[in-house]
Design a protein around this motif. Structure first.
Motif, short mmCIF file in Angstrom:
data_model
loop_
_atom_site.label_atom_id
_atom_site.label_comp_id
_atom_site.label_asym_id
_atom_site.label_seq_id
_atom_site.Cartn_x
_atom_site.Cartn_y
_atom_site.Cartn_z
N GLN A 178 0.82 -1.23 0.10
CA GLN A 178 0.06 0.02 0.01
C GLN A 178 0.90 1.05 0.07
OE1 GLN A 178 -1.94 0.66 3.83
NE2 GLN A 178 -0.83 -1.02 4.58
N TYR A 179 2.17 1.12 0.45
CA TYR A 179 2.86 2.43 0.50
C TYR A 179 4.10 2.42 -0.92
CZ TYR A 179 1.73 1.84 5.38
OH TYR A 179 1.00 1.62 6.50
N PHE A 180 3.54 1.42 -1.94
CA PHE A 180 4.70 1.53 -2.92
C PHE A 180 3.98 1.37 -4.13
CE2 PHE A 180 7.91 -0.16 -5.78
CZ PHE A 180 8.86 0.64 -5.27
N THR A 181 4.07 2.50 -4.91
CA THR A 181 3.34 2.47 -6.28
C THR A 181 4.47 1.89 -7.42
OG1 THR A 181 2.37 4.47 -5.76
CG2 THR A 181 2.53 3.75 -8.10
N PRO A 182 4.22 0.80 -8.03
CA PRO A 182 4.91 0.22 -9.10
C PRO A 182 5.91 1.17 -9.89
CG PRO A 182 3.29 -0.98 -9.11
CD PRO A 182 2.86 0.25 -8.25
N ARG A 183 7.29 0.98 -10.00
CA ARG A 183 8.03 1.65 -10.68
C ARG A 183 7.82 2.07 -12.14
NH1 ARG A 183 13.59 2.87 -9.87
NH2 ARG A 183 14.32 4.19 -11.39
N PRO A 184 7.30 1.02 -13.08
CA PRO A 184 6.81 1.33 -14.31
C PRO A 184 5.67 2.23 -14.44
CG PRO A 184 7.26 -1.06 -13.89
CD PRO A 184 7.22 -0.44 -12.70
N LEU A 185 4.78 2.14 -13.55
CA LEU A 185 3.60 3.12 -13.53
C LEU A 185 4.31 4.50 -13.08
CD1 LEU A 185 0.71 4.17 -13.62
CD2 LEU A 185 0.33 3.07 -11.32
N VAL A 186 4.98 4.65 -12.20
CA VAL A 186 5.70 5.89 -11.78
C VAL A 186 6.40 6.45 -12.77
CG1 VAL A 186 7.31 7.06 -10.14
CG2 VAL A 186 5.84 5.30 -9.40
N ASP A 187 7.12 6.01 -13.49
CA ASP A 187 7.90 6.46 -14.50
C ASP A 187 7.01 6.81 -15.74
OD1 ASP A 187 10.30 6.16 -13.01
OD2 ASP A 187 10.81 4.32 -13.96
N GLY A 192 -3.58 -6.28 -11.51
CA GLY A 192 -2.56 -7.21 -11.39
C GLY A 192 -1.11 -6.33 -11.33
N ILE A 193 -1.43 -5.03 -11.47
CA ILE A 193 -0.03 -4.33 -11.30
C ILE A 193 0.32 -3.54 -10.25
CG2 ILE A 193 -0.32 -3.77 -13.91
CD1 ILE A 193 -0.72 -0.89 -12.88
N PHE A 194 -0.63 -3.68 -9.18
CA PHE A 194 -0.52 -3.21 -7.62
C PHE A 194 -0.34 -4.67 -6.97
CE2 PHE A 194 -2.02 0.62 -9.26
CZ PHE A 194 -1.32 1.57 -8.30
N TYR A 195 0.66 -4.29 -5.95
CA TYR A 195 0.74 -5.48 -4.98
C TYR A 195 -0.42 -6.08 -4.24
CZ TYR A 195 5.23 -4.17 -6.69
OH TYR A 195 6.32 -3.75 -7.75
N ALA A 196 -1.39 -5.30 -4.12
CA ALA A 196 -2.82 -5.83 -3.76
C ALA A 196 -3.42 -6.37 -4.77
CB ALA A 196 -3.48 -4.57 -2.80
#
Length: 474
Positions: free
Chosen positions: A145-154, A336-340
């Protein structure tokens, strides 16, 4: 990140097994590692002058047994009030989860034994971010919940295009990924700030990027992450849905992935500047974002599907958003791209208008979800999967590039403000026909199916609420 740094990430993560006997969780381990790693990194990068003498790596490493553990506890307390401001922030109210001297000694010896050769200052930040990502992907840690996937961020940063001199805010900072990525982008455009004057460089490092984080331990991880990326922006410990958020300076850019769900106890935000008070956190954060932008400022906000279709206050907030801002693009993300697992999300891209009425003329939707693979461990989600979206979005960060409606068979469609309004400002627009998955082995994960059932129930409940309200006025 170079090969040596990647290997270090794996070795550092494996050290977690050393602390199992002390009952340390994954999340506690990353925080514990931050305390010790910061001391080691200060030595390796010759920046120990920010630490008070007598409380540095060698002072810890030369001790053993109970003496080492007692000194470590003293060190954590001491660094919370001494040293540079950033050091005091990182170690504020720090305490150890370790109970046995042998656990600390094993951790210190393991860090000392690692080959740090070839890991420069630039790689250190990526190294630590790699640890945060591993923590997020570890189901047992609960840190996704505290981490947004790096590919999405970039991908978001690539289309928003932050520029030198602009202020960038993240009101739900998590571990600092968006702020760090924005800083990284500006550096890439300015030869690592060497194209800027000394005054401009100081602004970028200390004033350009700021945010708020509610959870003390998560803020600590973010501060460590920012320090290793040579970023000194202010990161406030507090609740954005309180006066803390109201008092933030307006920003040129707001990029965030706010928490989902309802405020504890069903309470509403303690903000006297909100027109639509609600206990729904994602709607409250959305109102914060469009109110917190400067005129002409731009934003990208990750929201779950229900933000697109919920009625009553949800509809009012969407209408207000489209009045005050140009909501030019909605990106429907795949599952499926988020860890939840199973969470269905979207990114809203909008620009604050010069006036408060009639700013949205049309909304463009890009559907990355329909007939897309269910990303997860078997099908990893990569940066390249955003290539087509970025091309369709165009070069203009305000969504003003010339765009082409791809029709009912394409992924990129344009809907006028009138069309959206006719739907009750419902942005849950779908046009692609869902096809059966081509391969039998690409079955949806049970949690994804469960999430879809929950979503359908939410839609049904919203419709029932609307019927109930309507009947009261008949």
């Amino acid at each position: 990140m170079n090969t040596n740094a990647n290997e270090l990430v794996q070795k550092l993560w494996n050290l977690c097994s050393l602390l199992r006997e002390d009952g340390v969780t994954y999340h506690q381990y990353v925080a514990e590692l931050a305390f010790v790693l910061f001391l080691k990194m200060a030595k390796e990068t010759k920046q120990e002058d920010q630490l008070p003498k007598g409380y540095r790596w060698d002072d810890l490493a030369r001790r053993e047994g109970m003496d080492q553990l007692q000194f470590y506890k003293e060190l954590l307390l001491h660094l919370g009030t001494k040293g540079s401001n950033r050091v005091q922030d990182i170690y504020a109210n720090a305490n150890t989860s370790l109970r046995h001297p042998k656990s600390l000694n094993a951790l210190v010896k393991a860090l000392d034994a690692l080959d740090w050769y070839g890991v420069d200052r630039e790689n250190l930040g990526d190294l630590y971010e790699g640890l945060l990502e591993k923590n997020a992907t570890e189901v047992k840690s609960g840190a996704g919940q505290y981490f947004t996937p790096r590919p999405l961020v970039d991908a978001i940063i690539a289309v928003v295009k932050p520029q030198a001199g602009e202020t960038v805010q993240d009101p739900a900072s998590g571990t600092g990924g968006f702020l760090i990525a924005a800083d990284r982008y500006v550096r890439s455009q300015t030869d690592n700030y060497f194209d800027l004057t000394e005054k401009q460089q100081a602004f970028q490092r200390r004033k350009a990027f700021y945010g708020v984080e509610l959870v003390p331990e998560t803020r600590r991880l973010a501060l460590m992450n920012m320090a290793l990326h040579d970023l000194e922006g202010e990161l406030i410990l507090g609740d954005t849905l309180s006066p803390v958020g109201r008092d933030l300076p307006k920003a040129d850019i707001i990029i965030t992935n706010p928490p989902f769900g309802t405020k504890k106890g069903g309470g509403k935000p303690e903000r006297d500047d909100f027109t639509f008070p609600t206990s729904n956190k994602q709607f409250a954060f959305l109102e914060h974002v469009y109110r917190g932008l400067k005129a002409g400022g731009r934003a990208a906000v990750v929201v779950p599907d229900n933000v697109l279709f919920e009625e009553n206050v949800g509809q009012e907030i969407r209408a207000d958003l489209m009045d005050k801002c140009d909501l030019h693009t909605v990106l429907r993300l795949p599952t499926g791209i988020f860890y939840a697992q199973g969470v269905k999300t979207n990114v809203l891209f909008f620009t604050r208008g010069q006036k408060d009425k009639g700013n949205t003329k049309a909304v463009w939707f890009y559907d990355m979800r329909t007939n897309a693979p269910a990303y997860g461990k078997r099908t990893p989600f990569l940066r390249k999967h955003f290539d087509d979206f970025e091309t369709a979005f165009g070069e203009d960060p305000y969504g003003k590039s010339k765009r082409k409606d791809q029709g009912s068979e394409g992924r990129f469609r344009k809907f006028s403000r009138e069309q959206v309004e006719a739907r009750g400002d419902n942005l849950d627009l779908l046009w692609l026909k869902s096809e059966e998955l081509a391969n039998a082995d690409e079955l949806l994960e049970p949690e994804i199916i469960a999430a879809e059932i929950k979503r359908q129930l939410q839609v049904a409940l919203s419709e029932l609420d609307a019927l109930t309200v309507a009947s009261e006025f008949e």
